[in-house]
Design an enzyme around this catalytic site. Structure first.
Site, PDB file in Angstrom:
ATOM      1  N   LYS A   1     -66.583  21.266 -47.451  1.00  0.00           N
ATOM      2  CA  LYS A   1     -65.787  20.091 -47.102  1.00  0.00           C
ATOM      3  C   LYS A   1     -64.307  20.427 -47.252  1.00  0.00           C
ATOM      4  O   LYS A   1     -63.902  21.063 -48.237  1.00  0.00           O
ATOM      5  CB  LYS A   1     -66.180  18.919 -48.012  1.00  0.00           C
TER       6      LYS A   1
ATOM      7  N   SER B  35     -67.694  10.307 -47.072  1.00  0.00           N
ATOM      8  CA  SER B  35     -66.628  11.014 -46.385  1.00  0.00           C
ATOM      9  C   SER B  35     -67.015  12.441 -46.023  1.00  0.00           C
ATOM     10  O   SER B  35     -66.327  13.101 -45.240  1.00  0.00           O
ATOM     11  CB  SER B  35     -65.381  11.045 -47.279  1.00  0.00           C
TER      12      SER B  35
ATOM     13  N   SER C 239     -70.232   9.481 -51.169  1.00  0.00           N
ATOM     14  CA  SER C 239     -69.986  10.410 -50.072  1.00  0.00           C
ATOM     15  C   SER C 239     -70.906  11.615 -50.077  1.00  0.00           C
ATOM     16  O   SER C 239     -70.986  12.325 -49.073  1.00  0.00           O
ATOM     17  CB  SER C 239     -68.526  10.879 -50.112  1.00  0.00           C
TER      18      SER C 239
END
Length: 606
Positions: free
Chosen positions: A80, A154, A178
């Protein structure tokens, strides 16, 4: 370049087997990943996509690492883009914020030392502020199965990268869900350890006191393989702490909400039915003595009240404390509009020092009650109460995003660990999932419970020690056409010991294991000579059917499919662990007025 099946699954276990057998090399795997990422470019999965330019040094390094000493040797993973990878930009979803770190984040460093290969940086809701996967100037990450739907955030790109076969596992982060919501929306396992169990050094903070690094994978065993490498305190990380590796064990109790959870959005009815079906399955297992945990129903209002503290209370100010300087010094439009709106809410006049302490005191009471409640127990909830189209989120960005956290926001505030696991489908290509929660430092309880719920065997050994035996193959290895293979589920005369086994062997197929389908099928004895079974997917009153999984070279798969006479054919078979593989299906017309043999559980028992 080799053409790849862009929906193929990668797994740590399967890749290690292929490497050890000499049938696959990391360079061939990376070749396939680079191709897949290019083919999926429109899905907005990556900010820094897989490229030989930054991957090659990691491939070269493998030559000086012994696989026996590097538990993740040659395993590709995605990161990420709020987690540092040395030499690659960290953007946190904002180009103007970007910097190039000289060092890996602590978790990335540990993975690289174990031989894993970071292949690129994935898209995210900007500054990890969102649960929808649409709040990024790099584009909306589409759902891996249905592109009109959200991917979840996210950690959107991280989940879709694994689901689409761009990585064997991926790193996300989790403050309010998330690391779990994207897992549920893309049919993955998402593991959120106890706060501090994995170091957060080198992670762009969201709410620093609550942030966790998380992992997405196709199986629980892959999740645990990653945990075994990255867990542990870090000398430079004030938030990290030394917590033991999870030793899987069954809790005494499995709690379910006494009031049926609320569901939302266009798919609310389907999600509700999927939850009801999963509860019914668990209850039936308990009644038959196969669950190993006592189901009890509890009022979940306590968890809802705690969840409200996250965004209705002063913790939102922690985000503003981190981002205020950047937001205030940036020109208008630099920060994604809805993200800036959320961040600035942390600067409200009502969020005083006194409000912080009032919230802390209220939360302390909640934590006490939860510690008492979850002693030797886990709580099961839907991971999500629904989902949205990307268009619906654009039209109502705040409310749709808030709904996605309905069953996730409480977790880190209450200092819980969690694992999100697949639980079938709400509709075709619409995965449904549940999350199991336990107290901090009790990851062993969620691992043991998840193993049992997913269908693995959890047995009590000498001295009362529980051992988890995971029995599943969840991968379709990639590589050059000479070694590329696919799983095939067979349910009749092609099984071992039956007359058509020779066709499997003639196509160079190798038996892998016996498995069971999801409880969505019926089996019929067809009027053929010799008699054959017909396996048909049904909407209601389906059962689990025994199948065999064989691995077949893709170059032989076409001729095999062409040889199958009507009314049989090859379609998609859902297994009881939620994975989907090619397998034998039957046309509906052929099962009219023939003998149903579903109750036998498989052709071998007819």
């Amino acid at each position: 370049m080799t053409s790849m099946n862009v929906t193929g699954i990668l797994s740590i276990e399967r890749l290690k087997e292929q490497y050890a057998a000499g049938r696959l090399t990391p360079s061939v795997v990376i070749e396939g990943i680079v191709e897949r990422s290019k083919a999926d470019a429109a899905k907005n999965i990556w900010i820094t996509p897989p490229s030989y330019e930054h991957i090659q040094p990691y491939l070269d390094r493998l030559s000086v690492l012994a696989p026996a000493d590097a538990p993740l040797w040659g395993i590709p993973f995605a990161v990420k883009d709020n987690i540092d990878v040395a030499g690659l930009p960290t953007t946190a979803g904002c180009a103007e914020y970007a910097y190039i770190p000289a060092h890996h984040a602590a978790v990335v460093e540990r993975l690289v030392e174990a031989g894993a290969i970071p292949v690129g940086k994935t898209n995210l809701d900007q500054f990890a502020t969102g649960l929808v996967g649409t709040r990024s100037p790099y584009g909306e990450t589409t759902n891996s199965l249905r592109p009109e739907l959200i991917s979840g955030g996210s950690s959107s790109g991280s989940a879709v990268a694994v689901a689409r076969g761009h990585a064997a596992f991926s790193l996300g982060t989790d403050t309010a869900g998330s690391g779990r919501v994207p897992a549920a929306l893309n049919g993955l396992v998402g593991f959120k350890p106890s706060i501090g169990a994995w170091p957060v050094k080198g992670v762009v903070p969201a709410c620093e006191s609550l942030d966790c690094v998380t992992v997405f994978a196709h199986s629980l065993e892959d999740v645990l393989a990653v945990d075994g490498v990255v867990r542990g305190a870090h000398a430079s990380d004030p938030w990290s702490r030394s917590l033991p590796q999870p030793a899987a064990k069954l809790p005494a109790k499995l709690y379910l909400p006494s009031n049926r959870p609320s569901f939302y959005g266009s798919f609310a009815d389907s999600y509700g039915k999927a939850w009801d079906a999963e509860v019914a399955r668990l209850v039936k297992l308990e009644e038959q003595g196969g669950l190993g945990m006592q189901i009890e129903y509890i009022d979940d209002a306590l968890f809802s009240e705690a969840a409200a503290v996250l965004y209705d209370g002063p913790w939102i100010a922690e985000r503003w404390a981190e981002m205020e300087g950047f937001v205030e010094s940036s020109s208008p439009g630099t920060v994604f509009p809805v993200t800036e709106q959320v961040l600035r809410s942390g600067n409200a006049e009502s969020l005083t020092a006194a409000s912080v302490f009032r919230a802390m005191h209220k939360l302390a009471q909640y934590k006490l009650e939860v510690r008492q409640l979850l002693e030797d127990a886990v709580l099961a909830m839907p991971t999500c109460g629904g989902t949205w189209t990307r268009e619906e989120v654009r039209l109502n960005p705040i409310a749709t995003n808030s709904a996605m956290g309905l069953y996730t926001n409480h977790c880190n505030l209450l200092d819980l660990c969690a694992v999100a696991i697949p639980a079938g489908e709400a509709e075709a290509d619409l995965p449904f999932g549940i999350t199991l929660f336990a107290l901090a430092e009790e990851e062993g309880l969620v691992v043991g419970a998840a193993s049992q719920v997913l269908g693995a065997e959890v047995s009590r050994g000498a001295g009362g020690t529980e051992t988890v035996v995971l029995d599943r193959v969840l991968s379709v290895p990639i590589g050059k056409s000479a070694t590329a293979t696919t799983l095939v589920a067979v349910c009749g005369l092609h099984m071992r010991g039956f007359p058509l086994e020779k066709q499997m062997l003639g196509c160079e197929a190798v038996y892998i294991r016996t498995a069971r389908s999801a409880a969505k099928y019926k089996l019929f004895k067809l009027l053929t000579e010799p008699a054959k079974p017909g396996m048909v997917r049904v909407h209601e009153e389906g059962s689990s059917i025994e199948v065999e999984l064989w691995e077949m070279p893709l170059e032989r798969f076409g001729e095999f499919v062409a040889s199958i006479p009507a009314p049989l054919g090859i379609g998609k078979i859902e297994l009881d662990d939620g994975s989907v593989v090619p397998g034998f299906v039957c046309e509906g017309y052929a099962v009219q007025e023939v003998e149903e043999i579903t109750a036998a559980g498989g052709w071998r028992y007819v």
